[in-house]
Write an enzyme that holds these catalytic residues in place. Sequence first.
Site, PDB file in Angstrom:
ATOM      1  N   HIS A  67       0.899  -1.176  -0.095  1.00 47.36           N
ATOM      2  CA  HIS A  67       0.124  -0.058  -0.037  1.00 47.36           C
ATOM      3  C   HIS A  67       0.777   1.115   0.042  1.00 47.36           C
ATOM      4  O   HIS A  67       0.693   2.081  -0.785  1.00 47.36           O
ATOM      5  CB  HIS A  67      -0.854   0.054   1.109  1.00 47.36           C
ATOM      6  CG  HIS A  67      -1.896   1.036   1.503  1.00 47.36           C
ATOM      7  ND1 HIS A  67      -3.081   0.980   1.284  1.00 47.36           N
ATOM      8  CD2 HIS A  67      -1.416   2.496   1.828  1.00 47.36           C
ATOM      9  CE1 HIS A  67      -3.521   2.417   1.860  1.00 47.36           C
ATOM     10  NE2 HIS A  67      -2.731   3.231   2.054  1.00 47.36           N
ATOM     11  N   GLU A  68       1.871   1.143   1.025  1.00 42.98           N
ATOM     12  CA  GLU A  68       2.842   2.447   1.052  1.00 42.98           C
ATOM     13  C   GLU A  68       3.554   2.678  -0.155  1.00 42.98           C
ATOM     14  O   GLU A  68       4.066   3.778  -0.842  1.00 42.98           O
ATOM     15  CB  GLU A  68       3.575   2.350   2.202  1.00 42.98           C
ATOM     16  CG  GLU A  68       2.871   2.305   3.437  1.00 42.98           C
ATOM     17  CD  GLU A  68       1.966   3.561   3.604  1.00 42.98           C
ATOM     18  OE1 GLU A  68       2.412   4.722   3.058  1.00 42.98           O
ATOM     19  OE2 GLU A  68       0.841   3.560   4.431  1.00 42.98           O
ATOM     20  N   HIS A  71       1.483   4.419  -2.950  1.00 45.74           N
ATOM     21  CA  HIS A  71       1.855   5.891  -2.663  1.00 45.74           C
ATOM     22  C   HIS A  71       3.247   6.424  -3.231  1.00 45.74           C
ATOM     23  O   HIS A  71       3.389   7.313  -3.955  1.00 45.74           O
ATOM     24  CB  HIS A  71       1.637   6.453  -1.316  1.00 45.74           C
ATOM     25  CG  HIS A  71       0.160   6.250  -0.649  1.00 45.74           C
ATOM     26  ND1 HIS A  71      -0.915   6.601  -1.088  1.00 45.74           N
ATOM     27  CD2 HIS A  71      -0.112   5.499   0.411  1.00 45.74           C
ATOM     28  CE1 HIS A  71      -1.990   6.275  -0.231  1.00 45.74           C
ATOM     29  NE2 HIS A  71      -1.225   5.732   0.594  1.00 45.74           N
TER      30      HIS A  71
HETATM   31 ZN   LIG Z   1      -2.473   5.102   2.351  1.00 50.57          ZN
END
Ligand SMILES: [Zn+2]
Length: 374
Positions: A67-68, A71
């Site tokens: 998830h990170e 980004h």
């Molecule tokens: Zn996030």
Amino acid sequence: MIRNAIRIGKVFGIEVGLDYSWFIIFVLITWSLAGHYLMVYQDWSPGFRLGLALVTALLFFISVLAHEFGHSLVAIATGTPVRSITLFIFGGIAQITREPKRPLHEFLIAIAGPLVSFGLAAAFGGLLLVGQLSGLRGLEALGSWLGRINLILALFNLIPGFPLDGGRVVRSIVWGLTGNLNRATRLAGAIGQGVAWLFILVGIWQIFSGNWANGLWIAFIGWFLNSAALGSVQQVALRDLLKGQAVRKVMMTDCPRVSPTQNLQQLVYDTILPSGRRCFPVAEDGHVLGLVTLHRIKEVPREAWPQTSVSQVMIPEAQLLKASPDEELYEVMERMSEEDVNQLPVVDQNGQWIGLVARDNILNFIRTRAELTA
Ligand SMILES: [Zn+2]
């Protein structure tokens, strides 16, 4: 460098670290998973249950990391540097060192994380199906739990409270519509604080209805969200205070120059302690060779000071990042945090050293202005 964290390596040029608080949550999740598997699959051996719980917990943290990275990779692709990703008690945090330059960039960076989580939810859902069809119940259990948790991760992060991803999406839209980042941050921050207080209230209500472990956790998340929202708004206020202010206003121009052949003992007792200063350009015949900082001196054991020369501990001139006297203070501060340095030499167009700007100078400047404008 990541502070208070264990470095585990570099992926795509981004440092990945584990905060110490992560171990608490890792043990908790493995333990609760083992309990969950005990309830649902009573015929499994304790060893198998624990092993599966461990694998599931590890895959969960890889999901958070993914998830990170969602980004971070979009941030890098849109020209915003990312220094590190740290896993900690509330999940993961990507250290994106400066604000995105355009609303569209912020929108894409914010949405990328939840999209990765949705993708993982679908993938683990597929694994659940494969497990069911093939009768591999371990695979089924793993896919079911991880599919659900990734879905929760995506949905939780889309809550519109800044600085959660959903809050960033809100901010990017308001920013795009009004063209005003400050106003957008204030609005998103206010919504973020509202959401945070909602969490705290729900948590307290849960505690009083006897569900204390859950309630405590929810209230704790609320408290964390509240301080994060406050911090983000403060950062914008800071940028406001520093707007239009140049380095030349706060730089120090009276740093004592020291000789490269001096030893550290002499430097500390003859120059540093009497002057109380923290910055010392190293110069010979009017020519600057480097910079010696308190940090560098403290790295040398005290017993070795008389035998260590200044030139051995100085940061050579060629390795130093520099600021120009007309650069904006906010930019310089962002650069310092990106590079993790506490001071930058200020040089004119001809490369001549005319001063030094330190984090402390900027902080003092902010404090004074904040006091007088409050
Ligand atoms: Zn996030």
